[in-house]
Each structure stands twice: as structure tokens, then as C-alpha cells.
Scaffold this motif. Sequence first.
Motif, mmCIF file in Angstrom:
data_model
loop_
_atom_site.group_PDB
_atom_site.id
_atom_site.type_symbol
_atom_site.label_atom_id
_atom_site.label_comp_id
_atom_site.label_asym_id
_atom_site.label_seq_id
_atom_site.Cartn_x
_atom_site.Cartn_y
_atom_site.Cartn_z
ATOM 1 N N TRP A 1 3.960 12.999 -18.742
ATOM 2 C CA TRP A 1 3.395 11.659 -18.861
ATOM 3 C C TRP A 1 4.117 10.646 -18.006
ATOM 4 C CZ3 TRP A 1 -1.108 9.904 -19.740
ATOM 5 C CH2 TRP A 1 -1.999 10.707 -20.472
ATOM 6 N N VAL A 2 5.408 10.850 -17.867
ATOM 7 C CA VAL A 2 6.154 9.952 -16.991
ATOM 8 C C VAL A 2 5.605 10.049 -15.576
ATOM 9 C CG1 VAL A 2 8.396 9.532 -15.932
ATOM 10 C CG2 VAL A 2 8.248 9.965 -18.382
ATOM 11 N N PHE A 3 5.402 11.287 -15.127
ATOM 12 C CA PHE A 3 4.860 11.478 -13.781
ATOM 13 C C PHE A 3 3.455 10.897 -13.670
ATOM 14 C CE2 PHE A 3 7.493 15.233 -11.976
ATOM 15 C CZ PHE A 3 8.575 14.381 -11.893
ATOM 16 N N ALA A 4 2.629 11.180 -14.674
ATOM 17 C CA ALA A 4 1.248 10.718 -14.614
ATOM 18 C C ALA A 4 1.182 9.202 -14.528
ATOM 19 C CB ALA A 4 0.477 11.209 -15.834
ATOM 20 N N LEU A 5 2.002 8.541 -15.356
ATOM 21 C CA LEU A 5 2.001 7.080 -15.353
ATOM 22 C C LEU A 5 2.495 6.536 -14.024
ATOM 23 C CD1 LEU A 5 3.199 5.710 -18.794
ATOM 24 C CD2 LEU A 5 1.105 5.211 -17.541
ATOM 25 N N THR A 6 3.565 7.160 -13.521
ATOM 26 C CA THR A 6 4.102 6.711 -12.244
ATOM 27 C C THR A 6 3.047 6.853 -11.154
ATOM 28 O OG1 THR A 6 6.137 7.666 -12.999
ATOM 29 C CG2 THR A 6 6.071 6.939 -10.725
ATOM 30 N N PHE A 7 2.380 7.991 -11.171
ATOM 31 C CA PHE A 7 1.350 8.241 -10.175
ATOM 32 C C PHE A 7 0.258 7.178 -10.264
ATOM 33 C CE2 PHE A 7 -2.395 10.226 -8.410
ATOM 34 C CZ PHE A 7 -1.893 10.850 -7.291
ATOM 35 N N ILE B 1 0.832 -1.198 0.000
ATOM 36 C CA ILE B 1 0.000 0.000 0.000
ATOM 37 C C ILE B 1 0.868 1.250 0.000
ATOM 38 C CG2 ILE B 1 -1.833 1.225 1.200
ATOM 39 C CD1 ILE B 1 -2.838 -1.349 2.243
ATOM 40 N N ALA B 2 1.941 1.224 0.777
ATOM 41 C CA ALA B 2 2.700 2.453 0.969
ATOM 42 C C ALA B 2 3.711 2.739 -0.132
ATOM 43 C CB ALA B 2 3.402 2.414 2.323
ATOM 44 N N CYS B 3 4.082 1.731 -0.948
ATOM 45 C CA CYS B 3 5.166 1.997 -1.893
ATOM 46 C C CYS B 3 4.765 3.063 -2.911
ATOM 47 C CB CYS B 3 5.648 0.722 -2.573
ATOM 48 S SG CYS B 3 4.478 0.017 -3.699
ATOM 49 N N GLY B 4 3.477 3.105 -3.250
ATOM 50 C CA GLY B 4 3.015 4.169 -4.133
ATOM 51 C C GLY B 4 3.252 5.534 -3.513
ATOM 52 N N LEU B 5 3.040 5.591 -2.210
ATOM 53 C CA LEU B 5 3.244 6.852 -1.500
ATOM 54 C C LEU B 5 4.726 7.217 -1.495
ATOM 55 C CD1 LEU B 5 1.831 9.032 0.178
ATOM 56 C CD2 LEU B 5 2.318 7.691 2.189
ATOM 57 N N ALA B 6 5.571 6.194 -1.348
ATOM 58 C CA ALA B 6 7.012 6.462 -1.370
ATOM 59 C C ALA B 6 7.395 7.084 -2.704
ATOM 60 C CB ALA B 6 7.788 5.171 -1.139
ATOM 61 N N ALA C 1 -1.641 0.762 -4.583
ATOM 62 C CA ALA C 1 -2.393 1.000 -3.355
ATOM 63 C C ALA C 1 -3.730 0.267 -3.429
ATOM 64 C CB ALA C 1 -2.619 2.498 -3.159
ATOM 65 N N GLY C 2 -4.382 0.343 -4.591
ATOM 66 C CA GLY C 2 -5.666 -0.326 -4.760
ATOM 67 C C GLY C 2 -5.538 -1.828 -4.590
#
Lengths: 334, 391, 286
Positions: free
Chosen positions: C185-191, C18-23, C198-199
Amino acid sequence: MNTGNTVQDSVTALKKKRAWHWLEYVFWLAAAASVFLLPSQHALLTQIAIWSLFALSLDLLLGYAGIVSLGHAAYFGFGAYVAALFAINFTGEPITGLIVAGIAAGLLGLATSLLVLRGTDLTRLMVTLGIALVMYEIANQMSWLTGGADGLTGMPVNPVLGIFPIYFRPANSYAYVLIVCFVLFFVAKRIVHSPFGYSLRAIKGNPLRASSIGIPNNLRLIAVYTIAASYAGIAGALLAQTTPVVSLTYIDFQRSADVLLMLIIGGTGYLYGGVVGSALFLVAQKFIGNITPQYWEFWIGFALVVIALFARDRGVFSIFERILGALRNDKAKP
Amino acid sequence: MLRRSFLAALAATALAAGSVPAAAQETVKIGLIIPLTGPFTTTGKQLEAAARLYMQQNGTTVAGKKIELIVRDDAGRAENTARIAGELIQNDKVSFLAGFGLTPLAMATAPIATNSKIPMVVMMAGTSIITERSPYIVRTSFTLGQSAVIIADWAAQNKIKKVVTLVTDYAPGHDAEKSFVDQFKSKGGETVESLRVPIQNPDFAPFLQRVLDAKPDALYVFTPSGVGAILMKQFVERGLDKSGIRLIGPGDITDDDVLPGFGDAAIGVVTAHNYSTDHPSAKNKEYVAAFKKANPGMRPNFASVGGYDGIHLIYEALKKTGGKTDGDALLTAMKGHKWESPRGPISIDPETRDIVQTIYIRRVEKKNGELYNVEFASFPDVKDPVKAQKK
Amino acid sequence: MLTILFDGIAYGMLLFVIACGLAVTLGLMNFVNLAHGAFAMLGGYCAYVLVNVYGVPFFASLPVAFMFAAMIGLLAERTLYVHFYNRSHLEQVLFTIGLVFMTSAVVDYFLGSQQRFINLPAYLQGRFDFFGVGIGKYRLLIILVCALILIVLQLILGYTRFGSRLRAAVDDQRIARGLGINVNWVFALTFAVGCGLAGLGGALGAEILSLEPHFPLKFMIYFLIVVSVGGTSSITGPFLASILLGIGDVAGKYYAPRYGGFVIYTIMIVVLVLRPQGLFARGTSK
């Protein structure tokens, strides 16, 4: 232009900043008038005043010294419990209670300030959060003293200084809270416009440069953290004196988060941000809550997103400023 | 501004003079203060749904007065409850305060009820001392001790000798632990170990491992309503059920509202409580059907009957006083009142103003593919054991 | 003893997913996203609706939960988050907390405020003994899935073109743009991937953490602890921190149940005071 003049100029400029703005007079007069004119809203106004004081204490940290805290309720709750226990065991005189709570919370602040000196925003956020969570657990575990999740009741509230009764007198207790807030705002204003206050802003702006011009960074930060904790403790004590129960919600994460939200909504670094933020937040919560008791959170959330989209440092005010600015630009263009 | 307040003052003197102006006196308002946001939302929703259901079934006119329900959210924070109670009395002129989902919320309001002589109906909060905090408090829910003591009696009678207790580490948990341990000891049982789980605790695994190592006959559990599900799933996951340890506790842990989502892990759990959705009486069948119809997706639980009976008590008290809203008269009318609730026969103890009711022993079973608390034994006329002991 | 270790690892792994996305958002993109738990909750509820209402098999629901959270994340990033990249952290806090309030209310409105659990297939329930160590089947599954995710993430970041673009974009946006990398787009995809993970974590964790509308606030603290203790400069940092916290928490509760509540917070304070950049940060520059 010689140097003497520039020094003179900056001194007058500083004095000007320290002087009271006419809006401040209007605000405090209006607040005093509300004691007489809005009897039906005294309970809400009392809460707003207490939250404002709490937010002010956070503003001293965040707006002036640049320390983010997500655990400020630790000092608020500690002050509340100290005030309640002091009243039960020694005297129910409120002013004495405030002073004791302020000193106790200040000492806790002093002791914990060493933990928040280093690190980035995120580190400080988490350390303060951790302090508050540990305090919460302590209050919960020591239920023989604090009542734990059942809450602490039976706190006597005697007349202020033995002459001014506030127990079950909404108007009197609002007036009492307001006077305490006024005195503490006055003191806070003196603090932030003193050399000490300016040195804090220097540290906030650039810690490295501040220390190279001879400001003892750590000592100053410890001092402001202690003062802010003490303010928070007094705010907690006020809430304890005006509510019949002190419970764990005084010290929980939600309270730390709410006060931070209120301050950001109102804007940081000009002392009145907390007043604006808490008034908006609580009034909105009350009136939207009356219409839709279950889903007011949605609309508060929506408002936060909108404010965040359009606001800058000064919270909601920057929205007005931008609208005004846009209007002026339109006029200037043709 | 000035003129308006002048008029208001005039109206007030007219009222005081007793010239009974029509519009102001014909409605009787009930202020229902419950948590509708925050972690205790489910309780608040049950209370509100039941209160509205009662009014819908029984009409909104009692003894010639129109009844109006004002619902307010306190988000589970005591200072809000106290503020809202004050505002409802001062600004909305309510004649009754009701709701109160948690102990501190009721405690914060008690002095206000005393001060303004307004009856305060506690529909949920279960700590014993609440009713002692104001002579204007009556309770229509239950006290923690009622279920905890009865399950201890039952356990002692059913060959359970060694027990480990596991409660959430907060004041109601401590009460539930103490009531059970004392009673169980007096009946000859032994509590081997008492575990306390922190409130902020998403994982029960380590605690259950300790229980497994202690090998008791039964595990006595008390957690806030809802958290029990996680516990039961992990209870089964670790195979505690197969090692012969029974799971018992007050009925909060098998809350009827969330029980269907527990999965088969909950089957066989034995609890003691005042109400089950499955209670086999005609009155309850009717109640459950009407409740489900009005609130799709919800099952009425013990919180709901507290709300339903609370409004019933208010209606009956008004009938007895002939619509008069004098606090002392209403209290006299409420004391000793007996009636048939969806949960069975109940009454208000005239001395303590606390509830007297039957406590049922129930086992979780599957009926028509859904989980229910099926009652199989009952202990009638249970008073609050904590107050009984004090005498 | 080993059982405790096993449980701790499973719990830690779950926190990590869950948290790795936040990292990633916090560390790489320097964005304080307090709404991260909301995406986890949406993923969890998505799986809940699929499995419990429409009878979709549990394993099929996991990728859907991932895609669902990722799509919503992408949408939110393109329409809302993108305005906040250059704002102060405080404004990001305000905005993301607002989002949390809104999602909580919406979920409450449509799905009710009761706790929800996903119906697990029978073969995932219970546990078996492995050389005297009791192993829960579901916990084993969590460990396997999380290990897989960790490996895939490391490979993507370290060895693919997308990974190097991302690292370049994070190190110096301007130069990356100059090299023709579509940083937005790199940021958007990463996000989006972060939200998707997380989902997925929300769906996997529903069994242990349980779903309710206040999920994002209730567990936000844990996610933040993982990220701050682990440091935000790599994936392995938060991973090791999750495991450490998982084991510390579980063991603390087993051996000293009275003080179990304190253990995780005390670890955090001590670590952060000694190493303000996090336990596993490389150097202190960024």
C-alpha cells in the motif's frame, strides 16, 4: 572423473552450441523460398529483413554485452546518409556502399563508445539517447548536405557488382538484402560463439568477476560497441539502397525505440529475437493498419502489454514455453 | 499453391490478350497514402475526411467505372510510403496514388510513379521541387513559396519596413524564410534578423525575447501547422502585440482546424494562404456545412481542400478519358484543367503540373464567438514563384 | 537578462512537477515507467474538458486533474504495474510503452488529434514589469505552485510517518514488511501521488507545452533527462536538475539560437559521462 574429461566435456558442449540448430536451416531455407513463393510481399519482407539486421546489431549489445541503448538509430541513420552520399558522389555500386557505410558507422561507434562505458542502465539509456538526438539535430541542420527534413534523394543504385540489377526489381532487391543479412548473421554467430563472445557474456553477468579473471572489460565493450554500430550502419545503408529517399526518420527517436521494442518482443541473446520481433511487429502493423489505419497503435500497445505480462527473457517464445510447461505439468500431476 | 498461381497466370494472360473480363476492369482504385498516426495525424485526417466527403457527394461511379478508395497509414515515414505505394500498385492494382502529407513522403514515391506510369496526386506536401521529380505528379495543395512571396508583397505595400523572421529549423522553414526575405528585399524592405527555432522546441520564450529586443515593424513566422498556437500565445504573453510589432506569415500558422483553440491571442494576425474556412462563396459555405456534418468537431482547413480538389481532379480526368486508366492519357487530361473549388478558381499549370490559385490575405477575427481567418485582399492566379524564377 | 532567468526557472519548475513522480517510481521503486507522460496527458485533458467544455473555473480544475490522474494511477498500479515490480527493466519498458500506445490511441479516438489549449482566465494572461524585469503572470503562477509542491513533498518525506515508512520500504522491503509496514500500500499510494503530480503538471503545462495525443512520447525524453541528470536518490536532485536544464535550455536558445537544439542534450551527455549516477547523487552505492 578427472579434469581432462571435464575440459573435453565443456569443449564438446561449446561446439554443440556453436553448431547450427535444425530450426536455423529451416528458417534460412524458408527465407530463400520466400523470394520465389511470395512475390506480392517482397516489399514488406525486405523491410522485415532490414529491421532484423538492425535488431541483430542491438542484440549484440544488449543480449550479449548487456548494454542498453535507446539511441541505436544514430548509427543506422549515419550509415544510411553515408551510403547515399557516397553513391551520389563516387559510385552507385551497392556492396561498396555497404562497406563504406559499415566502416563509417563503426568509426562513429568507436568514437562514441567511450561515453557508454560507465554507469547504470539508466545512464547508458540516456547517453545513447543523447547521442542519437544530437546526430538528428546535426543531420537536420546540415540540410545543404543531407536535404534536412525534405529528405535526400537522387541516390543512384547500380547493379550489384555490376551484374545483378536491383533498382526497381523487388525480387532481386529482396534477394540481395537477404544474402547480405545471411552473411552478417553467419559472422555474428561466429562472433558470439568465439572466446570473445563468451568474455562479453562474462562481463554482462558480473563485470567485477570478469575483470578479476583477466578480461579487459573496457576494451571488449568498445570492440562490441564498434561492431554493433557497424552492423547498424550496414542495415541503414541497405534501407537507403532499397528506398528512394533518405530522410530524418532514419535517425529519429522513434526508430531507436521501435528497434528496442522489436528486440524485446522477440527476445534477447539468441540472435534471432530481432527477426521474430520485427516480423511480428511489421506484419501486425500492416494488417491491423489495413483494417483500422487510425487506431492500429492501440492494438499494438495492447499486444505489447499482453506480451510483457506473460513473457520472460525469450520474448514471445517464453509464452509458448510456459504453455507447454503447464501442459506437461498437468500430465505429470495425476 | 501451384494451382492457384497457375490460374492467376491464366487470368493475367487473358487480361493481356484484351478479352476484357468484366469484374476486373470495372472498378478504378485510388490509393490514398496519408499519415494517420504519429505527429502529423491531423493532416491525414483532414485529407481522408475531405476525400470521402467528395465521393459521398458526387457518387462512386464515374464514366461507367466504380471508384474505390483505399486508405493506408504511413505514419509519416518515407520508407513506409514507398513500400505501400509499391504494394498498392502491384497487389491492389490502383490506378491513382494520392495523399502525401510531407515532402519526403512524396519524394520517396516519385520514382515509383514514374516507373509504373501511375498518376500521383500530391494533396498536401508543399516544397516546390516535388513536381519536378516525376512527370506523373500533379499537385492540388499549394507551394510554400506562393504564400511566403505574397505576404512579402503585402507587407512591402503596407508600410512594413523592418522585419524579423522566425522559422522552424527544417527544410520547409528554410524555404519559407528564403522566399520571404528575397521577395521582401526586392520590394525595398529590410530583414533585420533571421531566427531559426529547433524542431524539438516546446518553448518559444527566448526567441520572442530576442524579437522584442530587435524592435521590428513585424515578425514573420513559419512553423509546422499547430506549433503556431504556442508561439502566438507567448507572443501576446510577452506583450509583443502591445509594442506595435505585427505578426505575419504564411497561412500554415493559423490553421483553421486548430485556430478556435488559440484563444484571443491570435486576433489580428495577418497571413497569406490559399484557403480559409471563412471564404465567402456559396460553394465554400456548402462545403463547410457538409464537412462539419460528416465530421463533428472538425473544421475543414487548407489540407482538406487539397484532398477534396485532388479527388475532383481524378474524377474529371477519368471523365475526359472515358474511364481509361492509361497514365499518360490521364496526365494529359489533368494538365490545364480549370475549376471552381471551395477555395475559389484554381487550375493545373499545363507546363509544371503545379497548382495555380488565388492567394488571399487574411486577418484573424472573431465571428459569432469563434476565430476565423477573414479574407480582405486577394492576389489572383499565383503560380509557384520558385519555378517561375527559374525560367 | 533577468527575464530570461525567470522564464528558465518557470520552465524548469514545470518539468520538475511532471517529472518528480517519475523520480519517485524510478528512483525509489526502481521501476522504469515510460508511461509517466501518459498520466500527465490524462491530467491535462481532464482539465481541458472541465474548463473548456463544462466551464469549470481553471483553479478548480487543477485539484480535479490531480485526483483524476492519481485515481487512474492507483487503478493501474493495483491491476497491472504490481505484476512488474520484480521483472527486468526491459519487460517494464515493453509494458509501459504498450500503455503509452494505448492511451494515445484512446485519447485520439475520443478527443481528436488536434492540439488543445486550456482557456485561461483573463487575470492570468499577460505580464507586468517588476523593477524592469518582465514577469509573465502565468509563469509566476507555475513557479509558486511548484515551489509549494516541493516544500510539501519535502515535509511529507522527511517528517511524517508515511515518509519514514516509504523510506524504510525502499531501503529494505523484507525488513519493512517484518516491522508490519504494508509495503504494497505504501508503494501504491506513492505511485498514485506521483501520477497525480504528473496530472497536475500536465494541466498546468498545457498552456506552454500544448496537449495532443502524442504528448507522452514527445516529452518523455525531457522527463528522463531530468531524472537521470538529477539522480534518483532524492527529490532535490531532480529539482535542481530541472532548474538547471530549464535555464540552460532557455538561455542557450536566446544567446545562440542556431545551436539551441543541442544545448540540453549536450549538458546531459557531459553530466552523465562525468557523473554516471547523476549530478546530485549522494555517493554511488545505490
